[in-house]
Design an enzyme around this catalytic site. Sequence first.
Site, mmCIF file in Angstrom:
data_model
loop_
_atom_site.group_PDB
_atom_site.id
_atom_site.type_symbol
_atom_site.label_atom_id
_atom_site.label_comp_id
_atom_site.label_asym_id
_atom_site.label_seq_id
_atom_site.Cartn_x
_atom_site.Cartn_y
_atom_site.Cartn_z
ATOM 1 N N SER A 45 -45.808 -165.902 80.888
ATOM 2 C CA SER A 45 -46.259 -164.902 81.856
ATOM 3 C C SER A 45 -47.665 -164.434 81.518
ATOM 4 O O SER A 45 -47.968 -164.119 80.365
ATOM 5 C CB SER A 45 -45.316 -163.702 81.849
ATOM 6 O OG SER A 45 -44.093 -164.037 82.436
ATOM 7 N N CYS A 78 -48.459 -84.352 28.173
ATOM 8 C CA CYS A 78 -48.248 -83.786 29.500
ATOM 9 C C CYS A 78 -46.940 -82.991 29.557
ATOM 10 O O CYS A 78 -46.760 -82.159 30.442
ATOM 11 C CB CYS A 78 -48.242 -84.885 30.552
ATOM 12 S SG CYS A 78 -47.019 -86.178 30.275
ATOM 13 N N HIS A 136 -43.388 -89.213 34.557
ATOM 14 C CA HIS A 136 -44.680 -88.555 34.763
ATOM 15 C C HIS A 136 -44.444 -87.079 35.105
ATOM 16 O O HIS A 136 -43.772 -86.774 36.100
ATOM 17 C CB HIS A 136 -45.458 -89.209 35.901
ATOM 18 C CG HIS A 136 -45.810 -90.640 35.651
ATOM 19 N ND1 HIS A 136 -46.740 -91.021 34.711
ATOM 20 C CD2 HIS A 136 -45.346 -91.789 36.205
ATOM 21 C CE1 HIS A 136 -46.848 -92.342 34.711
ATOM 22 N NE2 HIS A 136 -46.007 -92.834 35.605
ATOM 23 N N HIS A 151 -45.298 -157.043 85.119
ATOM 24 C CA HIS A 151 -43.906 -157.210 84.678
ATOM 25 C C HIS A 151 -43.779 -157.304 83.158
ATOM 26 O O HIS A 151 -42.685 -157.119 82.627
ATOM 27 C CB HIS A 151 -43.272 -158.428 85.363
ATOM 28 C CG HIS A 151 -43.741 -159.748 84.802
ATOM 29 N ND1 HIS A 151 -44.804 -160.465 85.342
ATOM 30 C CD2 HIS A 151 -43.291 -160.496 83.764
ATOM 31 C CE1 HIS A 151 -44.979 -161.576 84.664
ATOM 32 N NE2 HIS A 151 -44.079 -161.630 83.692
ATOM 33 N N ASP A 158 -48.486 -158.572 91.111
ATOM 34 C CA ASP A 158 -48.319 -158.401 89.667
ATOM 35 C C ASP A 158 -49.642 -158.096 88.968
ATOM 36 O O ASP A 158 -49.644 -157.545 87.866
ATOM 37 C CB ASP A 158 -47.704 -159.674 89.079
ATOM 38 C CG ASP A 158 -46.869 -159.372 87.850
ATOM 39 O OD1 ASP A 158 -46.400 -158.217 87.726
ATOM 40 O OD2 ASP A 158 -46.680 -160.265 87.003
#
Length: 1043
Positions: free
Chosen positions: A313, A706, A779, A270, A279
């Site tokens: 208890s 180029c 390019h 309990h 218990d």
Amino acid sequence: MAAVTFASAITNAITSKPALTGMVQFGSFPPMPLRSTTVTTVATSVAQPKLYTVQFGSLDPVVVKSGAGSLAKATRQQPNVEIDVSLSEAAALEVAKPRSNAVLRMHEEANKERALFLDWEASLKRSSYGIAEDEKVVMTTHGVSKIVPRSSRAMKLKRARERRRAQQPIILKWEPKLSGISIGGGLSASVIEAEEVRTKWPLHKTPSMKKRTVHRICKMNDQGVDMLTRSLVKIFKTKSANIEYIGKKSIKVDFIRKERTKFARIQVAHLLGKRAQRDLLTGMEENHFIDILSKYSGNKTTINPGVVCAGWSGIVVGNGILTQKRSRSPSEAFVIRGEHEGKLYDARIKVTRTMSHKIVHFSAAGANFWKGFDRCFLAYRSDNREHTCYSGLDVTECGEVAALMCLAMFPCGKITCPDCVTDSELSQGQASGPSMKHRLTQLRDVIKSSYPRFKHAVQILDRYEQSLSSANENYQDFAEIQSISDGVEKAAFPHVNKLNAILIKGATVTGEEFSQATKHLLEIARYLKNRTENIEKGSLKSFRNKISQKAHINPTLMCDNQLDRNGNFIWGERGYHAKRFFSNYFEIIDPKKGYTQYETRAVPNGSRKLAIGKLIVPTNFEVLREQMKGEPVEPYPVTVECVSKLQGDFVHACCCVTTESGDPVLSEIKMPTKHHLVIGNSGDPKYIDLPEIEENKMYIAKEGYCYINIFLAMLVNVKESQAKEFTKVVRDKLVGELGKWPTLLDVATACYFLKVFYPDVANAELPRMLVDHKTKIIHVVDSYGSLSTGYHVLKTNTVEQLIKFTRCNLESSLKHYRVGGTEWEDTHGSSNIDNPQWCIKRLIKGVYKPKQLKEDMLANPFLPLYALLSPGVILAFYNSGSLEYLMNHYIRVDSNVAVLLVVLKSLAKKVSTSQSVLAQLQIIERSLPELIEAKANVNGPDDAATRACNRFMGMLLHMAEPNWELADGGYTILRDHSISILEKKLSTNLGRSMERVKLVGALCYKILLVKASNLYTERFANEKRSRFRRQIQRVSHVILRTE
């Protein structure tokens, strides 16, 4: 010893009969009777006589006839008789033997062995009658015997068995036994023989000779276990530690203080929130442990009725110290569970289900509540507090306000009631909306009136009430929006519909739904923005520039007079005059050295990889497919830099190519070819054989040239009679003006210049041109292709389209791109040109070197403007005379640059009148508009240096404008300390330059004086030399003295 052997008659049935008895006479000796023995024989239908042979030493053998034959003969006649059977059936007739004659015994043993080997030889030679060795007899399903051949596997296994049997050693029954006697303490003969024939075990199967240590198992009797348990319980009780006993059941124990005494407490059911009939589940071992535990739980003081209450208890006590009425206990100890009608109950006994609900358990519910409250409060409170917390509010009032807040947020009758939780989940009863609003109003008024210090709680409740009251009740407009947008899947209508559904929810909308609503609203805003841009003129959203898939028609390449019988273009005299291009602006490729050195095409601020290495083609298709993969560069989207506009409309021929969806078309890998000129930017490219200048020579354009491929492509459309003049104009005039890496605008201007004199070049096709927006390079792709992919493609296909870039009102960034780059960029890099600190250091180097500064200004005429960063640099520029030198030079060369230098000179004079650095900077800032106006009149190329200077001047102006407004308002401007540090650093650089100038000057003076002294001493008399030398020393001391 005399031995008589015989073989009984062989029959088809086994019978037993008494052995034949008779008399045997040896020479003149008296006859002797034969020993009577029982002989087992095999009966047969063929009766054969028995022969008995008896021999003593070297005497003649004596043959005794009987009804049976010899054993060997019988064995040979009956092949089916086993060796072992015939041996077992042999009988021996014994007669009186003299025991001292060892020779007779040896003959007897030899005869036995001879007979045995004869029988064995006969058995090995016999075979089955009617059945071959590789056959067998089987029974069919109809009960008929059948001879079938054996399988290859069965024959293989049979031959293996025979080989194993043949390899086994022959052990005779009458072999002599080896002696077991040890001579001299050594091994006996039998042991040595056994070791020789013993099969050796494999190494991994050889038993270990290691002597294993066997540890004694520590065992403890029950008394010892109890003693150990008591000792452990004492220790745990002293340290208040937890115990867990694990047997058939698990028992968890801790220690708590009650009545100023420490008790042991067991975790019962309990305490975990479970209500059970028993218990605590225990057995005999667990009960014995609890009995031991009870002796150390508490003390011997009796516990009176009323002392045991909530919080007891699971506590273990002895039966003798409880005076209150109690239930039975399964052992000497008592484990407290609860109380019913004044009677205590042990947790280990079983009660009825009804009684389990009636018992008042002694668990501390309040303690558990505060235990959970403290744990979660401390774990989840925020840490972003800017103060140190202290207790300033009443604890009782805090508890009351916490209770009111709990009732406001979670209306219930009991916080542990599950039915109240169900009401809150279903929003009914006390948890319904109207009920919660009414309850919130009441509790808020209570907190306002009774707890004025808890204003934050009132604010939280106000916000909570507002969230509950925020309901959207405009259902009419909601329905109208739904009717308009429902079912329409075009454009932004689905987003409108979803947004409407979220807004109608009001206060029940979650944060995630609010986020979704914002996203839907964003899509609607984008739709409206796109729709507005599409209406506007010249919007990039509506820009589409698809390239034509049809090849451009070039009449020159279609004329039969220009082609040979194979359809190839004939250069004629044009090929001869093209040598002026190849000899000056191309270099020869040596295939023997490989193509690796030509794969990377260096350009300013970057590079591009050629596909020249792919000229070596593998025969493996898998490797060939791998070679057809390019190396992509960083992609670039469609921006303003990709388009050219004229009066707000797009000039598509001067823009980058896009797809139908508006995305840019990215270049793919361009595979290489040998000895070709590749032209055509739309459709399939056209391959024209290069002129045969030198056989099997491969040419590639030098770096920066180029664009010569464009003029070479134009030469195709030039008449043969004009080819010589065309090539001379390009070589002597245009290339000298263009230099290395000119802008596209300059190349287009050169093409227009050639078109004026040679109109046929207007429709000449251009080589493929790729656009690199990152490095701002165009390019020009030659026959060696491009391994780099992902560039934009320029749509310009003919010379006439390229000339459009020369229009003065054309808004285009592409026309300022380099067909390569500038020499200034190539030498110093764009990153340095963009850095004002690098530029001012470059200017400082030229302050005392005016000739070097003049060379730098030829490439970047705006370099002196970087002196605005430091008043000290301006003054040094003015005082050194370099500014005056440059003014005199540019008055004759460029008057606009001279005006800019005059403005700088007047600014330097104003700066020299102020003493503080801040005042000098204010003078410079006030003069910025005048300098910007003078700079605007300078006609310089739109290159990286010009753009960097524009950004620099704009930055200075934006920094100065707020300061002007503050100064005009009467406010004092506080400068950062970094300005003085920067000025000090620049002054240090100037000082170093000045020191170098002084050192060079001193060395020059000294060299001059030494040369003058040598010259004087050579020409004048000796008596005057000493006087002149003293004068030279005095002059040198005056000139070279250090201040």
